[in-house]
Design a protein around this motif. Sequence first.
Motif, PDB file in Angstrom:
ATOM      1  N   ARG A 208      -2.795  25.289  59.417  1.00 23.19           N
ATOM      2  CA  ARG A 208      -2.228  23.964  59.687  1.00 23.19           C
ATOM      3  C   ARG A 208      -0.870  23.832  58.997  1.00 23.19           C
ATOM      4  O   ARG A 208       0.091  23.367  59.588  1.00 23.19           O
TER       5      ARG A 208
ATOM      6  N   ASN B  97      -9.415  24.906  72.753  1.00 23.79           N
ATOM      7  CA  ASN B  97      -9.843  23.668  72.101  1.00 23.79           C
ATOM      8  C   ASN B  97      -9.323  23.588  70.664  1.00 23.79           C
ATOM      9  O   ASN B  97      -8.975  22.505  70.187  1.00 23.79           O
ATOM     10  N   ILE B  98      -9.212  24.720  69.991  1.00 21.08           N
ATOM     11  CA  ILE B  98      -8.678  24.730  68.624  1.00 21.08           C
ATOM     12  C   ILE B  98      -7.180  24.436  68.651  1.00 21.08           C
ATOM     13  O   ILE B  98      -6.684  23.616  67.875  1.00 21.08           O
TER      14      ILE B  98
ATOM     15  N   ILE C 196      -5.482  22.846  70.914  1.00 18.91           N
ATOM     16  CA  ILE C 196      -5.271  21.451  71.322  1.00 18.91           C
ATOM     17  C   ILE C 196      -5.578  20.511  70.158  1.00 18.91           C
ATOM     18  O   ILE C 196      -4.790  19.604  69.863  1.00 18.91           O
ATOM     19  N   ASN C 197      -6.695  20.734  69.474  1.00 20.64           N
ATOM     20  CA  ASN C 197      -7.055  19.881  68.348  1.00 20.64           C
ATOM     21  C   ASN C 197      -5.982  19.930  67.252  1.00 20.64           C
ATOM     22  O   ASN C 197      -5.584  18.889  66.717  1.00 20.64           O
ATOM     23  N   GLU C 198      -5.528  21.117  66.923  1.00 22.95           N
ATOM     24  CA  GLU C 198      -4.492  21.259  65.897  1.00 22.95           C
ATOM     25  C   GLU C 198      -3.215  20.533  66.319  1.00 22.95           C
ATOM     26  O   GLU C 198      -2.596  19.826  65.529  1.00 22.95           O
TER      27      GLU C 198
ATOM     28  N   VAL D 282      -2.881  18.036  68.406  1.00 25.03           N
ATOM     29  CA  VAL D 282      -3.100  16.582  68.391  1.00 25.03           C
ATOM     30  C   VAL D 282      -3.019  16.047  66.965  1.00 25.03           C
ATOM     31  O   VAL D 282      -2.385  15.012  66.716  1.00 25.03           O
ATOM     32  N   GLU D 283      -3.646  16.740  66.021  1.00 25.29           N
ATOM     33  CA  GLU D 283      -3.602  16.293  64.627  1.00 25.29           C
ATOM     34  C   GLU D 283      -2.177  16.305  64.080  1.00 25.29           C
ATOM     35  O   GLU D 283      -1.763  15.389  63.366  1.00 25.29           O
TER      36      GLU D 283
ATOM     37  N   ASN E  84      -2.283  15.851  73.909  1.00 23.45           N
ATOM     38  CA  ASN E  84      -3.643  16.177  74.323  1.00 23.45           C
ATOM     39  C   ASN E  84      -3.737  16.330  75.844  1.00 23.45           C
ATOM     40  O   ASN E  84      -4.269  17.318  76.346  1.00 23.45           O
TER      41      ASN E  84
ATOM     42  N   ASP F  51      -4.269  19.910  77.801  1.00 24.17           N
ATOM     43  CA  ASP F  51      -5.482  20.028  78.603  1.00 24.17           C
ATOM     44  C   ASP F  51      -5.130  20.560  79.990  1.00 24.17           C
ATOM     45  O   ASP F  51      -5.826  21.419  80.528  1.00 24.17           O
TER      46      ASP F  51
END
Length: 135
Positions: A7, A102-103, A105-107, A109-110, A125, A129
Motif C-alpha cells: 500500500r 479484486n485486490i 480494485i480494493n487497493e 479504491v482505498e 471502482n 470493474d
Amino acid sequence: MKLTARRQARELALQILFQTEFAPQISFKTFLEVFEQSLDAEVTSYAETLVQGVQSNKEKVDAKIQASSAHWKVERMATIDRNILRIAVYEMKFASEPIKENIAINEAVEIAKKYGTTDSASFVNGLLDQVGKAY
C-alpha cells in the motif's frame, strides 16, 4: 511483501506519477530519491517497479482504461484518479506477476478515498470493474 508495504509503495508510486505529469523534465528516480531515506527499501523498490511499469506500458494501460470509460477521455480525468487507475490496471494486466483483480480494485479504491475527491472511490471502482470484465 506485507500488504501495508505494498500500500505504501502504491501511494508512493501515485505521488511520483502525479509529480512527473507536472514536471516531465525531472526523472522519476529524482522524485524517488527524495523518499528513499525515509521508507523501507521494499517499499521504494516496489514503487519503482510500479512507476517503471506504468510508464513503459502507458499506451496499453491507457487504452484499457479508455475502452472501459464510455464518458471520459483518459487525459480529461482528474490527475489523481487517472494515475490510481494506471497503477491498478498495470498491476492487473501488465505486471510480470499480475495481482488478483479484486485486490487491485480494493487497493485502488482505498487510495482514491485517501487522495481523491468524494467521487473518486466510486469512479475508480466502477471503471476498474469494467476493465476487469472487458478483458
